[in-house]
Structure formats: structure tokens, C-alpha cells
Scaffold this motif. Structure first.
Motif, short mmCIF file in Angstrom:
data_model
loop_
_atom_site.label_atom_id
_atom_site.label_comp_id
_atom_site.label_asym_id
_atom_site.label_seq_id
_atom_site.Cartn_x
_atom_site.Cartn_y
_atom_site.Cartn_z
N PRO A 177 -11.34 -9.29 2.39
CA PRO A 177 -10.17 -9.47 1.52
C PRO A 177 -10.54 -10.09 0.18
O PRO A 177 -11.52 -10.84 0.05
CB PRO A 177 -9.26 -10.41 2.33
CG PRO A 177 -9.72 -10.26 3.74
CD PRO A 177 -11.20 -10.00 3.67
N ASP A 178 -9.73 -9.77 -0.83
CA ASP A 178 -9.90 -10.40 -2.14
C ASP A 178 -9.59 -11.89 -2.05
O ASP A 178 -8.98 -12.37 -1.10
CB ASP A 178 -8.97 -9.75 -3.16
CG ASP A 178 -9.41 -8.34 -3.54
OD1 ASP A 178 -10.62 -8.05 -3.41
OD2 ASP A 178 -8.55 -7.53 -3.95
N ASN A 179 -10.02 -12.61 -3.08
CA ASN A 179 -9.74 -14.04 -3.14
C ASN A 179 -8.23 -14.30 -3.22
O ASN A 179 -7.46 -13.42 -3.64
CB ASN A 179 -10.43 -14.66 -4.36
CG ASN A 179 -11.95 -14.49 -4.28
OD1 ASN A 179 -12.53 -14.49 -3.20
ND2 ASN A 179 -12.58 -14.35 -5.44
N GLY B 150 0.78 -1.23 0.00
CA GLY B 150 0.00 0.00 0.00
C GLY B 150 0.81 1.27 0.00
O GLY B 150 0.24 2.36 -0.07
N MET B 151 2.13 1.16 0.06
CA MET B 151 2.98 2.35 0.09
C MET B 151 4.19 2.13 -0.80
O MET B 151 4.70 1.02 -0.91
CB MET B 151 3.41 2.68 1.52
CG MET B 151 2.26 2.92 2.49
SD MET B 151 2.80 3.50 4.10
CE MET B 151 3.37 5.14 3.68
N ASP B 152 4.62 3.20 -1.43
CA ASP B 152 5.84 3.21 -2.23
C ASP B 152 6.74 4.27 -1.64
O ASP B 152 6.64 5.44 -1.98
CB ASP B 152 5.52 3.50 -3.69
CG ASP B 152 6.74 3.33 -4.60
OD1 ASP B 152 7.80 2.93 -4.10
OD2 ASP B 152 6.61 3.59 -5.81
N GLY B 153 7.60 3.87 -0.71
CA GLY B 153 8.36 4.85 0.07
C GLY B 153 7.41 5.59 1.01
O GLY B 153 6.72 4.98 1.83
N GLN B 154 7.34 6.92 0.86
CA GLN B 154 6.43 7.73 1.66
C GLN B 154 5.12 8.02 0.95
O GLN B 154 4.27 8.75 1.47
CB GLN B 154 7.11 9.06 2.02
CG GLN B 154 8.35 8.91 2.88
CD GLN B 154 8.05 8.25 4.21
OE1 GLN B 154 7.09 8.61 4.89
NE2 GLN B 154 8.87 7.28 4.60
N LYS B 155 4.92 7.46 -0.24
CA LYS B 155 3.73 7.72 -1.02
C LYS B 155 2.64 6.70 -0.71
O LYS B 155 2.88 5.49 -0.76
CB LYS B 155 4.06 7.67 -2.52
CG LYS B 155 2.86 7.90 -3.43
CD LYS B 155 3.25 7.75 -4.89
CE LYS B 155 2.05 7.93 -5.81
NZ LYS B 155 2.43 7.73 -7.24
N TRP C 177 -5.23 -4.64 -4.85
CA TRP C 177 -6.37 -4.03 -4.18
C TRP C 177 -6.33 -4.26 -2.66
O TRP C 177 -5.59 -3.57 -1.97
CB TRP C 177 -7.67 -4.55 -4.82
CG TRP C 177 -7.78 -4.14 -6.25
CD1 TRP C 177 -8.12 -2.90 -6.74
CD2 TRP C 177 -7.52 -4.96 -7.40
NE1 TRP C 177 -8.09 -2.90 -8.11
CE2 TRP C 177 -7.74 -4.15 -8.55
CE3 TRP C 177 -7.15 -6.30 -7.57
CZ2 TRP C 177 -7.58 -4.62 -9.84
CZ3 TRP C 177 -7.00 -6.79 -8.86
CH2 TRP C 177 -7.21 -5.95 -9.99
N THR C 178 -7.10 -5.18 -2.14
CA THR C 178 -7.19 -5.28 -0.67
C THR C 178 -5.88 -5.63 0.03
O THR C 178 -5.72 -5.22 1.19
CB THR C 178 -8.29 -6.28 -0.26
OG1 THR C 178 -7.96 -7.59 -0.75
CG2 THR C 178 -9.64 -5.85 -0.80
#
Length: 261
Positions: free
Chosen positions: A233-235, A64-69, A242-243
């Protein structure tokens, strides 16, 4: 002569101030509306609400994060709700309120998670997958919810001042999402974001009660905050776009309520 005029001006100002004060604060001739209304053991009414629902997201540091993004963003929208009011008088300053209602909600989640292609070989928490190019439709999820909101609140109010009275309330909610899709076989790979159907929250409210000749009008502001994670959660075979990028998604809502009793 000038001293006499000065004394007259002072006396006039004092007289005007006294008369104005008497008109503003007198209670002998001023009628209080619905004087015995709050002494009833039970009272009823209805309310209308304008609401703003959003998700409080906790993102996975890997997906869910790319560095601080932050790779997932939540966008709130304004919608509405309505419901009924049932009030039980406990004593002079406390009431118990039950306010069942419907909240119609629409939110957006934006997944800028194409960077998760780098985990295609698999991780400890996700199996290998074949990367896919995310389209605009893949990135945006419009989530519509219809909550059956069942709040039970304790209200504390101050003393009545003529035809108004301040109050505050707090309590717990059970919120049933009629559009949760929690049991659907499809998931985000088919464009469907699933959420839990049964949820618990807590609420706090503050406002002012106004008494008119035939009804009591109560404008107030309420905050409702979900306790449990609402995300399904997704399958297991769905790529982690996504989730897996989200650790938890909890609703938080701010409402303007207008009550009629």
C-alpha cells in the motif's frame, strides 16, 4: 473382364493399405531413441520460456470503481525466462521436478482515478487530502519485475509411444521479486509502484516429450497463479488515486516452455 479388374483393384487397395499400415505402425525395425533415459534416478537439463504476465485485480468499490466502470486497468506484455531442470524418478509414471529459473516481466497499470477528487474531505478509511490533477505520468505505471522462480512439481506421464510421451504436472512455486521496491520510502505519489518481494504461487503444466538420438525435447504450456496479494500500500498521507483503488493484485502468467534434457 470388368469383374476381374474390380477384384484386382480391391486387392491392390488392400495390399497398399496393409503395406502403409505396416510401415506406419511396425516396431520391429524402428529404433527408439534414448531407450533407457527415463530409467535414470536423476536427470538434468535446462529450459527457455516465453511468458505473458498480467495482474488479476480486485478493485475497491469506492476508490476503484465509478458505478460499473473500472478505474484501474492492467495490461500484460510478452517477455521471456530461462532456467534449469532437475528431475527425480519416483516410479514408472511419476517424477518429481525442481525447475529454478528467472522470469523477466514487464506490465502496465493504468489509473483513471481522477474521480476520487470527490473524497478530498476524507472518509472512514482515508484522511482528507488536497486534490491534484493527474498527468499522463501519474496515471500510467510501468512495473518491471525479475522473479527468481522456484517451482516444485509432480509430473505424471503416459506410456511412451515410439519417440514421444504425453505428460501433465502441477505443484507450488516460491517466487522472489528482485525488483519489488518493497522497502522503498517513495510510493506512487513519487511515481513508484511497490510490490512484495516474497511470493507463493501454484502452477499447472501440460505438454509432450519427444526423444531424439542425443536429447529429449519437451514443449509445454504452463500456467502460474499467485496466491498472495503482491501490492504494497501507498503511504498513509498519499491521496487515494493509486493503491487504495485496489483491494488485491495477484500475478497470473501463461508460459510456453521449451525444455532440453
Amino acid at each position: 473382364m470388368r469383374k476381374i479388374f474390380s477384384k484386382l483393384n480391391v486387392l491392390t487397395a488392400i495390399s497398399v493399405a496393409t503395406l502403409s499400415s505396416a510401415q506406419l505402425f511396425r516396431n520391429k525395425d524402428r529404433m527408439d531413441n534414448l531407450e533407457g533415459f527415463d530409467n535414470q534416478k536423476f536427470s538434468y537439463g535446462f529450459y527457455l520460456a516465453g511468458n505473458n504476465f498480467d495482474y488479476k485485480l480486485v478493485l475497491d468499490p469506492k476508490f476503484g470503481m465509478d458505478g460499473q466502470k473500472n478505474l484501474v486497468q492492467s495490461k500484460s506484455t510478452y517477455s521471456f525466462g530461462a532456467g534449469l531442470i532437475g528431475k527425480l524418478r519416483l516410479n514408472e509414471n511419476f517424477d518429481l521436478r525442481f525447475e529454478p529459473g528467472l522470469q523477466f516481466v514487464e506490465r502496465e497499470l493504468y489509473f483513471d482515478t481522477q474521480a476520487n477528487d470527490r473524497f478530498a474531505a476524507g472518509t472512514n478509511s482515508n484522511p482528507p487530502f488536497t486534490p491534484r490533477v493527474l498527468s499522463d505520468a501519474d496515471k500510467l505505471r510501468t512495473i518491471k519485475s525479475t522473479y527468481v522462480d522456484l517451482p516444485l512439481l509432480i509430473e505424471i506421464h503416459g506410456d511412451r509411444w515410439y519417440n514421444s510421451r504425453p505428460y501433465a504436472a502441477a505443484g507450488v512455486n516460491w517466487m522472489l521479486n528482485l525488483q519489488s521496491n518493497s522497502n522503498a520510502a517513495d510510493d506512487n505519489s513519487q511515481g513508484l509502484f511497490r510490490s512484495t518481494s516474497s511470493n507463493f504461487a501454484w502452477s499447472a503444466e501440460i505438454g509432450m516429450q519427444f526423444y531424439f538420438s542425443r536429447f529429449k525435447l519437451t514443449p509445454g504450456f504452463r500456467g502460474t497463479f499467485m496466491i498472495n496479494d503482491e501490492m504494497v500500500p501507498d503511504n498513509a498521507d498519499t491521496p487515494p488515486y493509486w493503491t487504495p483503488a485496489i483491494v488485491s493484485a495477484k500475478s497470473r502468467a501463461f508460459m510456453f516452455v521449451l525444455k532440453f534434457e
